[in-house]
Design an enzyme around this catalytic site. Structure first.
Site, PDB file in Angstrom:
ATOM      1  N   ASP A 102       0.829  -1.205   0.000  1.00  0.00           N
ATOM      2  CA  ASP A 102       0.000   0.000   0.000  1.00  0.00           C
ATOM      3  C   ASP A 102       0.871   1.266   0.000  1.00  0.00           C
ATOM      4  O   ASP A 102       1.923   1.304   0.660  1.00  0.00           O
ATOM      5  CB  ASP A 102      -0.872  -0.063   1.277  1.00  0.00           C
ATOM      6  CG  ASP A 102      -1.882   1.053   1.374  1.00  0.00           C
ATOM      7  OD1 ASP A 102      -2.406   1.471   0.331  1.00  0.00           O
ATOM      8  OD2 ASP A 102      -2.148   1.496   2.509  1.00  0.00           O
ATOM      9  N   ASP A 162       1.932   5.397  -5.256  1.00  0.00           N
ATOM     10  CA  ASP A 162       1.304   6.661  -4.899  1.00  0.00           C
ATOM     11  C   ASP A 162       2.218   7.820  -5.257  1.00  0.00           C
ATOM     12  O   ASP A 162       3.093   8.201  -4.485  1.00  0.00           O
ATOM     13  CB  ASP A 162       0.974   6.670  -3.397  1.00  0.00           C
ATOM     14  CG  ASP A 162       0.361   7.995  -2.965  1.00  0.00           C
ATOM     15  OD1 ASP A 162       0.130   8.866  -3.836  1.00  0.00           O
ATOM     16  OD2 ASP A 162       0.137   8.172  -1.761  1.00  0.00           O
ATOM     17  N   GLU A 187      -3.243   6.546  -7.703  1.00  0.00           N
ATOM     18  CA  GLU A 187      -4.087   7.546  -7.019  1.00  0.00           C
ATOM     19  C   GLU A 187      -4.009   8.879  -7.728  1.00  0.00           C
ATOM     20  O   GLU A 187      -2.932   9.343  -8.085  1.00  0.00           O
ATOM     21  CB  GLU A 187      -3.640   7.721  -5.552  1.00  0.00           C
ATOM     22  CG  GLU A 187      -4.415   8.835  -4.834  1.00  0.00           C
ATOM     23  CD  GLU A 187      -4.111   8.937  -3.330  1.00  0.00           C
ATOM     24  OE1 GLU A 187      -3.964   7.887  -2.686  1.00  0.00           O
ATOM     25  OE2 GLU A 187      -4.015  10.067  -2.832  1.00  0.00           O
ATOM     26  N   GLY A 199      -6.291   8.345   9.146  1.00  0.00           N
ATOM     27  CA  GLY A 199      -6.139   8.610  10.578  1.00  0.00           C
ATOM     28  C   GLY A 199      -7.461   8.905  11.262  1.00  0.00           C
ATOM     29  O   GLY A 199      -8.534   8.629  10.729  1.00  0.00           O
ATOM     30  N   HIS A 234      -9.694   5.366   0.341  1.00  0.00           N
ATOM     31  CA  HIS A 234      -8.703   5.331   1.418  1.00  0.00           C
ATOM     32  C   HIS A 234      -9.302   5.999   2.656  1.00  0.00           C
ATOM     33  O   HIS A 234     -10.314   6.691   2.572  1.00  0.00           O
ATOM     34  CB  HIS A 234      -7.431   6.061   0.981  1.00  0.00           C
ATOM     35  CG  HIS A 234      -6.569   5.224   0.090  1.00  0.00           C
ATOM     36  ND1 HIS A 234      -5.330   4.777   0.457  1.00  0.00           N
ATOM     37  CD2 HIS A 234      -6.793   4.729  -1.150  1.00  0.00           C
ATOM     38  CE1 HIS A 234      -4.814   4.047  -0.526  1.00  0.00           C
ATOM     39  NE2 HIS A 234      -5.690   4.011  -1.521  1.00  0.00           N
ATOM     40  N   GLY A 235      -8.655   5.793   3.822  1.00  0.00           N
ATOM     41  CA  GLY A 235      -9.134   6.443   5.045  1.00  0.00           C
ATOM     42  C   GLY A 235     -10.440   5.853   5.535  1.00  0.00           C
ATOM     43  O   GLY A 235     -11.366   6.579   5.910  1.00  0.00           O
ATOM     44  N   SER A 241     -11.161   4.306   8.291  1.00  0.00           N
ATOM     45  CA  SER A 241     -11.429   4.305   9.743  1.00  0.00           C
ATOM     46  C   SER A 241     -12.244   5.525  10.115  1.00  0.00           C
ATOM     47  O   SER A 241     -12.007   6.611   9.589  1.00  0.00           O
ATOM     48  CB  SER A 241     -10.107   4.338  10.522  1.00  0.00           C
ATOM     49  OG  SER A 241      -9.357   3.187  10.241  1.00  0.00           O
TER      50      SER A 241
END
Ligand code: 13P
Length: 278
Positions: free
Chosen positions: A81, A103, A133, A178, A205-206, A208
């Site tokens: 990743d 990336d 990306e 985050g 992505h992200g 959480s």
């Protein structure tokens, strides 16, 4: 069984569910991910990221991730990743990763196109898939300051997918990596427009800290892969603290942590509706 992104994301895209990427830095996270996938009969993407290598060096963790993927009863993609350098991406391919993300989203658009296209050619020679990306998915810790300017445009998504030949495309629509300080506002309309303009599976992505509705809406609008890491760390940290408070020994704490991470992964798999899809 060890597979690449094409073997899990095309089906997810056609049947409107999401496959989770769960990054791992140690044997607890790896075991948690494999057990969760097998118990729910879900495909899974397991990986590590270039910024996580100080916590689990590639040469140390790659052999165990790949061995576990090969013997798993469910399809497992082993994905590198946020590869930031050619050197580390090539190392991951040589170690047997079945997929990489390159990336270069912080570089100029033309650099991002030419470098990603080059890695696609190389990775396909290994039988591996590549995620790229465009737009910019930032860090939540910097203030959740995603602005429309950082979002992926429809024109760029079309152009980038056609010129690079990527197998999956990460889009910026308002998420960040985050712990969110303020609730993210996702641009679902933009996502739908991108979805209808390109065929390539789209990645969020992200993952959480998003709400159940955020997952439902983004998957319905065309997301096929969702990346999660912070929530696994938070679940593991909580279990370790509780284990210490309960005076558990090292081995008990290790397994409590593994079980807590496994539960956190299962929660996401159910939300992504990937259970039973292996
Ligand atoms: P979170 O840590 O916010 O879940 O993001 C994970 C991610 O997108 C990894 O690429």
């Amino acid at each position: 069984m060890l597979v690449n992104l094409n073997e899990v994301l095309k089906k997810a895209q056609a049947e409107h569910y999401g496959v989770g990427l769960f990054n791992t830095v140690d044997s607890e996270m790896l075991q948690a991910a494999i057990e969760a996938a097998e118990e729910l009969s879900s495909p899974i993407i397991i990986g590590t990221a270039e910024v996580l290598l100080p916590y689990g060096e590639l040469k140390l963790i790659a052999p165990s991730i790949i061995a576990m993927a090969k013997q798993a009863k469910v399809p497992v993609v082993v994905h590198y990743d946020h590869g930031l350098t050619f050197q580390r991406c090539l190392e991951a391919l040589h170690l047997g990763f079945s997929s990489i993300m390159y990336d270069a989203s912080a570089k100029t658009y033309e650099q991002n196109v030419s470098e990603t296209a080059e890695l696609v050619r190389i990775a396909h020679g290994f039988g591996a898939t590549v995620e790229g990306e465009i737009g910019h998915v930032g860090e939540a810790v910097n203030g959740d300051n995603a602005t429309d300017k950082m979002y992926t445009t429809v024109e760029a998504a079309k152009d980038f997918a056609a010129r690079t030949g990527v197998d999956a495309l990460a889009v910026a629509i308002g998420t960040a990596h985050g712990v969110y300080k303020i609730k993210p506002k996702l641009n679902i309309q933009r996502l739908k427009e991108i979805r209808s303009a390109v065929n390539v599976p789209l990645v969020l992505h992200g993952g959480s800290g998003l709400s159940d509705d955020d997952f439902k809406n983004t998957i319905a609008a065309g997301i096929a892969k969702i990346n999660v890491f912070t929530d696994l760390c938070l679940a593991g940290e909580k279990a370790m603290k509780e284990g210490i408070a309960a005076e558990e020994n090292y081995l008990q704490i290790r397994n409590s942590k593994k079980d807590a991470i496994k539960e956190a992964i299962k929660v996401k798999m159910r939300l992504f509706d990937s259970q039973g899809k292996a």
